[in-house]
Design an enzyme around this catalytic site. Sequence first.
Site, mmCIF file in Angstrom:
data_model
loop_
_atom_site.group_PDB
_atom_site.id
_atom_site.type_symbol
_atom_site.label_atom_id
_atom_site.label_comp_id
_atom_site.label_asym_id
_atom_site.label_seq_id
_atom_site.Cartn_x
_atom_site.Cartn_y
_atom_site.Cartn_z
ATOM 1 N N ALA A 68 0.813 -1.218 0.000
ATOM 2 C CA ALA A 68 0.000 0.000 0.000
ATOM 3 C C ALA A 68 0.848 1.269 0.000
ATOM 4 O O ALA A 68 0.445 2.294 -0.564
ATOM 5 C CB ALA A 68 -0.943 0.011 1.194
ATOM 6 N N THR A 69 2.020 1.243 0.624
ATOM 7 C CA THR A 69 2.871 2.434 0.618
ATOM 8 C C THR A 69 3.247 2.816 -0.809
ATOM 9 O O THR A 69 3.118 3.978 -1.211
ATOM 10 C CB THR A 69 4.137 2.199 1.462
ATOM 11 O OG1 THR A 69 3.772 2.106 2.835
ATOM 12 C CG2 THR A 69 5.120 3.348 1.294
ATOM 13 N N GLN A 107 -6.315 -1.172 5.642
ATOM 14 C CA GLN A 107 -6.991 -1.735 6.803
ATOM 15 C C GLN A 107 -8.443 -2.110 6.507
ATOM 16 O O GLN A 107 -9.118 -2.692 7.364
ATOM 17 C CB GLN A 107 -6.953 -0.749 7.970
ATOM 18 C CG GLN A 107 -5.564 -0.382 8.437
ATOM 19 C CD GLN A 107 -4.822 -1.540 9.089
ATOM 20 O OE1 GLN A 107 -5.419 -2.550 9.462
ATOM 21 N NE2 GLN A 107 -3.516 -1.400 9.240
ATOM 22 N N SER A 157 -2.586 -3.827 0.781
ATOM 23 C CA SER A 157 -1.351 -4.562 1.071
ATOM 24 C C SER A 157 -1.681 -6.011 1.389
ATOM 25 O O SER A 157 -2.624 -6.288 2.134
ATOM 26 C CB SER A 157 -0.629 -3.957 2.281
ATOM 27 O OG SER A 157 0.303 -2.976 1.904
ATOM 28 N N HIS A 174 0.033 -8.189 3.257
ATOM 29 C CA HIS A 174 0.323 -8.667 4.603
ATOM 30 C C HIS A 174 -0.682 -8.201 5.645
ATOM 31 O O HIS A 174 -0.630 -8.635 6.796
ATOM 32 C CB HIS A 174 1.747 -8.263 5.021
ATOM 33 C CG HIS A 174 1.909 -6.823 5.381
ATOM 34 N ND1 HIS A 174 2.007 -6.383 6.694
ATOM 35 C CD2 HIS A 174 2.013 -5.713 4.612
ATOM 36 C CE1 HIS A 174 2.169 -5.084 6.716
ATOM 37 N NE2 HIS A 174 2.169 -4.647 5.471
ATOM 38 N N THR A 231 10.366 -6.681 -12.282
ATOM 39 C CA THR A 231 10.048 -8.097 -12.400
ATOM 40 C C THR A 231 8.927 -8.465 -11.439
ATOM 41 O O THR A 231 8.971 -8.136 -10.251
ATOM 42 C CB THR A 231 11.292 -8.949 -12.085
ATOM 43 O OG1 THR A 231 12.339 -8.600 -12.997
ATOM 44 C CG2 THR A 231 10.967 -10.434 -12.201
ATOM 45 N N CYS A 254 4.333 2.268 11.909
ATOM 46 C CA CYS A 254 5.256 3.244 11.331
ATOM 47 C C CYS A 254 5.664 4.305 12.337
ATOM 48 O O CYS A 254 6.611 5.056 12.111
ATOM 49 C CB CYS A 254 4.623 3.910 10.102
ATOM 50 S SG CYS A 254 3.224 4.978 10.483
#
Length: 393
Positions: free
Chosen positions: A77-78, A185, A205, A207, A244, A330
Amino acid sequence: MATGGTMKVIYLDNCATTRVDDEVLDAMLPYLKEDFGNPSSPHVLGKRARRAVGQATESVAELLGADAESIVLTSGATESNNIALLGMFAHDDRAPVNALFCPTDHKSSLSVGRALRHRGIETRTMGVRPDGLVDLGHVADRLDFHSRVATIAWVNSEIGTIQPVSELATLCHDVGCLLHVDAAQAAGRLRIDVTEAAMDTLAISGHKLHGPKGVGALYVRPEIRRRLRPTTFGGGQFELRSGTIPTHLVVGLGKACELARRRLDSGWKRVTQLRATALDLIATRLPGVRVNGDPHAGVPHILNLVLPGVRGESLVASLHSVALSTGSACNSASQEPSYVLTAIGVSAEDANSSIRICLDPAMGFEDLVRGIEMVCERAQGLADVVVAMQGTR
């Protein structure tokens, strides 16, 4: 006891990251061993990898209510937030264009705002109410025909507030502004339909929903794709993101999205029960505990609490068998009170006495009860030490 003789850790920090689901891991392994080809290669192994990437992308798109062609695979997501927000502006853009940011959002969005300001782009801040919801009236006042993009986290990572993204999209589109949504989230917790909600771009994201780290996706509404510029350049695997393609990670993301879509309703129901159990236990053991934000305006997975007389950082650091946090991962190196909590009017003292518990539907009630009991026991011990020290002054 866990393997290797280490003590089992009860995990209550599922906003920071989640355990990779066994089915996800099983789906990934063949693409680390037998079918390890580069998806851009023309030979048989490349074709197998490319087919797997295509199928996984379809699963991501299904979770988001999108077409596979609108999905850009990223590292998370970042990166997705950066592509969406930086990609809206050319390097020679100057005022009067502007962008709107929500002050309680994740730093991966707020840091882009700082980068844009360094380029000479005007950035504006949305007003946020004490319950954590964005003030739509204030947003309407801040938007104008020079507004190029507004961004919001659909679910706040510290207090769980669910933002009114459909209403924000309407306000933005009325003045020709685009809306980017950080759904890191929200994915796997809320039902997502990017078309129905009229979002322009959306980030997730892997994870955060029991997939692997290092992979995510960016949805881009087809009608606005030409308005985005790439921020990195390379082999041209994607128009907006070269590099890649890590087949095993993408397959893992696809499987995680498939499972999240299947378990959405049952997961919400179970985690609601877990939350009620946790709150009852904490309220009984620690009188005076308070919930930050509106407990009825967010996802049940996130529980942010003020524990009076206890410093949150000290509590987290002193727990060896329970993993929780004081806020977004973070911010873990910062000694400052949570900017999310202070933005909604929580005092610095209460913010420093706050902890965040992030629940997972797969968690057993016995583990939850044991974990909460240890948290309460340690919190009470720390509070007693503070009282004793104050009594000796």
